[in-house]
Design an enzyme around this catalytic site. Structure first.
Site, PDB file in Angstrom:
ATOM      1  N   THR A  13     -10.739   3.566  -5.437  1.00 25.67           N
ATOM      2  CA  THR A  13     -10.105   3.503  -4.122  1.00 25.67           C
ATOM      3  C   THR A  13      -9.003   4.557  -4.017  1.00 25.67           C
ATOM      4  O   THR A  13      -8.413   4.971  -5.010  1.00 25.67           O
ATOM      5  CB  THR A  13      -9.528   2.108  -3.854  1.00 25.67           C
ATOM      6  OG1 THR A  13      -8.462   1.838  -4.769  1.00 25.67           O
ATOM      7  CG2 THR A  13     -10.611   1.046  -4.011  1.00 25.67           C
ATOM      8  N   GLY A  14      -8.744   4.982  -2.787  1.00 26.49           N
ATOM      9  CA  GLY A  14      -7.720   5.995  -2.562  1.00 26.49           C
ATOM     10  C   GLY A  14      -7.991   7.264  -3.338  1.00 26.49           C
ATOM     11  O   GLY A  14      -7.109   7.792  -4.013  1.00 26.49           O
ATOM     12  N   GLY A  18      -5.270  13.673  -5.209  1.00 26.22           N
ATOM     13  CA  GLY A  18      -4.346  13.191  -6.223  1.00 26.22           C
ATOM     14  C   GLY A  18      -5.004  12.575  -7.440  1.00 26.22           C
ATOM     15  O   GLY A  18      -6.083  12.984  -7.874  1.00 26.22           O
ATOM     16  N   GLY A  20      -6.358   9.655  -7.781  1.00 28.45           N
ATOM     17  CA  GLY A  20      -7.632   9.005  -7.473  1.00 28.45           C
ATOM     18  C   GLY A  20      -8.791   9.977  -7.465  1.00 28.45           C
ATOM     19  O   GLY A  20      -9.868   9.677  -7.998  1.00 28.45           O
ATOM     20  N   TYR A 149       8.663  -0.735  -3.941  1.00 31.41           N
ATOM     21  CA  TYR A 149       7.532  -0.120  -4.636  1.00 31.41           C
ATOM     22  C   TYR A 149       7.465  -0.614  -6.082  1.00 31.41           C
ATOM     23  O   TYR A 149       6.387  -1.007  -6.563  1.00 31.41           O
ATOM     24  CB  TYR A 149       7.677   1.402  -4.605  1.00 31.41           C
ATOM     25  CG  TYR A 149       6.675   2.135  -5.466  1.00 31.41           C
ATOM     26  CD1 TYR A 149       5.357   2.300  -5.049  1.00 31.41           C
ATOM     27  CD2 TYR A 149       7.040   2.674  -6.698  1.00 31.41           C
ATOM     28  CE1 TYR A 149       4.439   2.979  -5.832  1.00 31.41           C
ATOM     29  CE2 TYR A 149       6.125   3.356  -7.487  1.00 31.41           C
ATOM     30  CZ  TYR A 149       4.829   3.501  -7.051  1.00 31.41           C
ATOM     31  OH  TYR A 149       3.921   4.169  -7.834  1.00 31.41           O
TER      32      TYR A 149
END
Length: 259
Positions: A13-14, A18, A20, A149
């Site tokens: 996912t994502g 980057g 991912g 976060y």
């Protein structure tokens, strides 16, 4: 060590850019069919084209139950799932409203929860599977500039540990991976103003950031996305069959504990 994931379906996912993207690319190079995920069709298509033949894509926002349902309709089963999707937004604790907290919780935690509920039973039925959550060194070194976060990433580590225990004896492993400062597109965007101001290459700006804000780093630089991906590809392989319930660091030595 020759990692061969031929015949495996690997959902990341994502993964349009980057860390991912580097993970999806690494899994595809190892022979898996990599499922690329992002919010827009254009970004998904571009990432699939960059990876090549061993990839296909699904465009959907996994920050909601509806987006998750769309993913499952397109990918009902997977042998390897990497819950990489995540967001971060620097903000002082007293300026961070409920909506920001909820968005980080939905994207960084609940997206992984939904993936686990969906895909782990199928892995158990096959007697083999790999489920990985991308956490962060911020799970242990809660950053004062974005406490929300850090809390969400601590939850990811706890989720992985609990799921590993739930899947005990099934042939399915569950782990979390803890990157440190990594030079992804998101970090580049965060540092862009400083790059423009200093006129220095982004790598030098990232190194200066690490040395100032993550001074405990042993490598004294930002990691490359491929360095994180290498750890994930190993954990997704049959070679990692005795590693489960663990929080594996790719943090450059930022976390200053022995365990």
């Amino acid at each position: 060590m020759n990692i061969d994931l031929s015949g495996k379906i690997a959902l990341v996912t994502g993964s349009t850019e980057g860390i991912g993207f580097a993970i999806a690319q690494g899994l595809a190079r190892a022979g898996a069919t990599a499922i690329v995920n992002g919010r827009t069709q254009a970004n998904v298509d571009a990432a699939v084209a960059r990876i090549g033949g061993n990839a296909r894509g699904v465009a959907t926002d996994l920050g909601s139950a509806e987006g998750h349902a769309a993913l499952v309709a397109a990918v009902p089963q997977a042998d390897i799932v990497v819950s990489n999707l995540g967001i971060f937004q620097p903000a002082d604790f007293f300026d961070t409203d409920d909506a920001t907290w909820d968005r980080h919780w939905q994207v960084n935690v609940m997206a992984g929860v939904r993936l686990a509920r969906t895909y782990l039973p199928g892995m158990e039925a096959k007697g083999w599977g790999r489920f990985l959550l991308l956490a962060s060194e911020s799970a242990f070194n809660i950053p004062v500039e974005m406490i929300h976060y850090g809390v969400s990433k601590t939850a990811d580590v706890a989720l992985a540990r609990g799921l590993a225990k739930r899947m005990a004896g099934t042939g399915v492993t569950v782990n979390s991976v803890l990157p440190g400062p990594t030079l992804s597109e998101g970090v580049e965007a965060m540092l862009e103003a400083e790059r423009v101001k200093s006129g220095k290459p982004i790598e030098e700006v990232a190194t200066a950031f690490v040395q100032e804000h993550r001074s405990g780093s042993i490598i004294q630089r930002a990691a490359r996305v491929e360095e994180v991906a290498n750890m994930v590809v190993y954990l997704a392989s049959p070679f990692a069959s005795a590693t489960t319930g663990a929080a594996l660091r790719v943090d450059g030595g930022v976390i200053d504990t022995l365990m």
